[in-house]
Design a protein around this motif. Sequence first.
Motif, PDB file in Angstrom:
ATOM      1  N   THR A 169     -11.499   8.615  -8.194  1.00 13.17           N
ATOM      2  CA  THR A 169     -11.601  10.039  -7.870  1.00 13.17           C
ATOM      3  C   THR A 169     -13.041  10.492  -8.104  1.00 13.17           C
ATOM      4  OG1 THR A 169      -9.297  10.432  -8.507  1.00 13.17           O
ATOM      5  CG2 THR A 169     -10.750  12.358  -8.393  1.00 13.17           C
ATOM      6  N   PHE A 170     -13.658  11.015  -7.061  1.00 19.03           N
ATOM      7  CA  PHE A 170     -15.051  11.446  -7.127  1.00 19.03           C
ATOM      8  C   PHE A 170     -15.129  12.906  -6.704  1.00 19.03           C
ATOM      9  CE2 PHE A 170     -14.802   6.960  -6.270  1.00 19.03           C
ATOM     10  CZ  PHE A 170     -15.751   6.389  -7.103  1.00 19.03           C
ATOM     11  N   ASP A 171     -15.724  13.718  -7.565  1.00 15.70           N
ATOM     12  CA  ASP A 171     -15.819  15.161  -7.287  1.00 15.70           C
ATOM     13  C   ASP A 171     -14.461  15.750  -6.958  1.00 15.70           C
ATOM     14  OD1 ASP A 171     -18.601  15.135  -7.667  1.00 15.70           O
ATOM     15  OD2 ASP A 171     -18.949  14.552  -5.575  1.00 15.70           O
ATOM     16  N   GLY A 172     -13.445  15.316  -7.680  1.00 13.83           N
ATOM     17  CA  GLY A 172     -12.103  15.865  -7.510  1.00 13.83           C
ATOM     18  C   GLY A 172     -11.350  15.349  -6.306  1.00 13.83           C
ATOM     19  N   LYS A 173     -11.903  14.355  -5.601  1.00 12.86           N
ATOM     20  CA  LYS A 173     -11.255  13.838  -4.390  1.00 12.86           C
ATOM     21  C   LYS A 173     -10.855  12.380  -4.580  1.00 12.86           C
ATOM     22  CE  LYS A 173     -13.990  16.910  -1.413  1.00 12.86           C
ATOM     23  NZ  LYS A 173     -14.964  16.978  -0.292  1.00 12.86           N
ATOM     24  N   LEU A 174      -9.629  12.067  -4.183  1.00 12.18           N
ATOM     25  CA  LEU A 174      -9.095  10.719  -4.298  1.00 12.18           C
ATOM     26  C   LEU A 174      -9.491   9.913  -3.064  1.00 12.18           C
ATOM     27  CD1 LEU A 174      -7.140   8.895  -6.008  1.00 12.18           C
ATOM     28  CD2 LEU A 174      -5.327   9.667  -4.451  1.00 12.18           C
ATOM     29  N   TYR A 175     -10.292   8.858  -3.266  1.00  8.72           N
ATOM     30  CA  TYR A 175     -10.836   8.122  -2.129  1.00  8.72           C
ATOM     31  C   TYR A 175     -10.269   6.711  -1.955  1.00  8.72           C
ATOM     32  CZ  TYR A 175     -14.399  11.630  -1.100  1.00  8.72           C
ATOM     33  OH  TYR A 175     -15.053  12.779  -0.732  1.00  8.72           O
ATOM     34  N   ALA A 176      -9.367   6.295  -2.815  1.00  7.28           N
ATOM     35  CA  ALA A 176      -8.815   4.941  -2.680  1.00  7.28           C
ATOM     36  C   ALA A 176      -7.525   4.836  -3.472  1.00  7.28           C
ATOM     37  CB  ALA A 176      -9.819   3.907  -3.178  1.00  7.28           C
ATOM     38  N   LEU A 177      -6.762   3.798  -3.180  1.00  2.00           N
ATOM     39  CA  LEU A 177      -5.576   3.461  -3.957  1.00  2.00           C
ATOM     40  C   LEU A 177      -5.820   2.086  -4.569  1.00  2.00           C
ATOM     41  CD1 LEU A 177      -2.817   4.757  -1.550  1.00  2.00           C
ATOM     42  CD2 LEU A 177      -3.563   5.790  -3.687  1.00  2.00           C
ATOM     43  N   PRO A 178      -5.939   2.008  -5.896  1.00  4.86           N
ATOM     44  CA  PRO A 178      -6.276   0.744  -6.546  1.00  4.86           C
ATOM     45  C   PRO A 178      -5.059  -0.117  -6.820  1.00  4.86           C
ATOM     46  CG  PRO A 178      -6.222   2.497  -8.163  1.00  4.86           C
ATOM     47  CD  PRO A 178      -5.921   3.145  -6.829  1.00  4.86           C
ATOM     48  N   GLU A 179      -5.306  -1.433  -6.917  1.00  2.00           N
ATOM     49  CA  GLU A 179      -4.240  -2.303  -7.385  1.00  2.00           C
ATOM     50  C   GLU A 179      -4.102  -2.121  -8.889  1.00  2.00           C
ATOM     51  OE1 GLU A 179      -4.908  -6.464  -6.824  1.00  2.00           O
ATOM     52  OE2 GLU A 179      -6.704  -6.517  -8.071  1.00  2.00           O
ATOM     53  N   THR A 180      -2.936  -2.453  -9.392  1.00  2.00           N
ATOM     54  CA  THR A 180      -2.745  -2.475 -10.837  1.00  2.00           C
ATOM     55  C   THR A 180      -2.909  -3.925 -11.282  1.00  2.00           C
ATOM     56  OG1 THR A 180      -0.355  -2.839 -10.648  1.00  2.00           O
ATOM     57  CG2 THR A 180      -1.127  -0.567 -10.699  1.00  2.00           C
ATOM     58  N   THR A 181      -3.398  -4.131 -12.472  1.00  2.00           N
ATOM     59  CA  THR A 181      -3.627  -5.488 -12.939  1.00  2.00           C
ATOM     60  C   THR A 181      -2.668  -5.824 -14.070  1.00  2.00           C
ATOM     61  OG1 THR A 181      -5.333  -4.651 -14.432  1.00  2.00           O
ATOM     62  CG2 THR A 181      -6.061  -5.546 -12.323  1.00  2.00           C
ATOM     63  N   LEU A 182      -2.056  -6.993 -13.978  1.00  2.00           N
ATOM     64  CA  LEU A 182      -1.254  -7.457 -15.095  1.00  2.00           C
ATOM     65  C   LEU A 182      -2.188  -7.753 -16.258  1.00  2.00           C
ATOM     66  CD1 LEU A 182       1.111  -9.949 -13.261  1.00  2.00           C
ATOM     67  CD2 LEU A 182       1.751  -7.757 -14.240  1.00  2.00           C
TER      68      LEU A 182
END
Length: 562
Positions: A169-182
């Motif tokens: 999230t940059f400047d209040g904007k969501l720009y990606a969906l990340p993977e979760t890591t085990l």
Amino acid sequence: MKKNFKTLAVGLVVALSLSACANNTPSDNPSSNLGSNSGSNLATDVAVNPFEKFPEPIEVAIGRGIDPTYKYEGEDTAENNLYTRWLKDSYNIVIKHEWEASVADYGQKVSLAIGSNDLPDAMLVNETQLRQMVKADQLADLTEVYNKFGTDRLKQIYESNPGLLEGVTFDGKLYALPETTLPSAPLTWIRKDWLDKLGLEAPKTLEDLEKIAKAFIDNKMGGDKTLGIVGTQQGGSLYSTFLTSGDHFMNFSPVFFSNNAYPGIWVKDKDGNAVYGSTTAETRESLTKLRDWYASGILDKEIGLRKSTQEVITSGQAGIFFGPWWTPYNLTDSIKNDPNANWRPYIAPVDDAGKFNSNQATGSSYIVVKKNYKHPEAVIKMINIHVSEKEESYKTAVGKELTSQEIPLFLIMGLGDQLEYAVKSTQKVLTGEMKLEDVDKLNYGFAYELASHVKNVKTEPFDNYDIQYWDQQKDPDFFTHLYSHLNGGSTFVDADINYVKSLATAQTKTMQTKWTNLKKIEDETFLKIIMGSAPIEEFDAFVEKWNEQGGDQITKEVNELK
């Protein structure tokens, strides 16, 4: 599975656990407070069904990394297979490949697309690429579409992995969906049957490992060609870095960690300033230890040269290596060749203060969507499908589990505590402390599957995970899953681990032009020192050269990030 655990075995575990979950879990996801300027024309006051089939076909053109050795069924391809056809039939989402690249060339292809501003609708990128695209204003703001179309289940997953959404999230904007890591940390895996035959105690320190390795070799536990400690093979790395996975499979990270050395990542010096871990005195000391091991024959003489370290483990020559909790997925052939091969993990080596250290893994893949793409909700829907079974799951539809090579925009996704819950609930069901029906099938579907099968394969004593107390034949598919979770997983989740996280997790400006050369110098110098073809004093020359050829400027840039 053995060749690519991350995309296959972990993907299988996570996909099973998540696809068994329904989408009716309430969530107070903090991301709902993110900004709402997404640039789309979504009507936020209209309720939507996140699984509803689109009335008309919606095309999602993606950039795709392809494994050239992967075998598809019949005439199927990465673009046209059981999964993509099901996606079109069930949801009217049409996958097109704007371009393809081999897995080895994928990163370069993505960088070229960014540089030319010629992007597909969606693709997977690393953190450095993500930050470049945000800076160049190339990405869609996903805030509103995530809040509106993301299921409660998807939001619950991110909520259980603190900091992941904040990191994209940059400047209040969501720009990606990340993977979760085990979660991960390198354990020491040892043939305990060899330890027992020699009457040796479990290791704690580097000195203990040294003595055990020497005893294995001297007593020819694996035959005349017995190897002590094995690891990095041809094309591999000595340790993970801030730009690569933190899984540490078959490298020598624990030797460095036990000396409080963290090569490959950025840490604080005594004054609180950022320093590259590969340039510290502690790393020099660790290289000296590895050099001594190599000279004495304790370390595999073919380090960095052997085509496959896996082969010497499978053949029974090797007795010690380092790897994460899921390592047993890669030991199936070893155990098949010798059913008495009792591979057990140890929380070792520890440092002088008795601490078990590790660097901390971070997410390495992110889904991004091109700015002004008309249907970002289609991408959100594709992710929803993987983390919920409100509608028919693809496995039911296509009749089999698939891999990341068939599933577009594949991310590892899971609740933050899924491993611990899977281990603990399975242990309790096995011992009778918990009933199977009390396992949280809704949120931890794969934990329920493990608990359902555990009594088929684990014999008494239930708290002893030595290989002789397992029935390997009754339920062979779940033997591997359960042996990994109860053997490696239980050791890992019960460990007190001192994690050290890199101060930088993406490339700085100077790194983009200098890092490839600097890393080459580092890798070549360290391997030469270990193998004795360069004196330990070459480390000092490396540090000087590293600083002169861009390291000083890069260190300055990393300090500016703090």
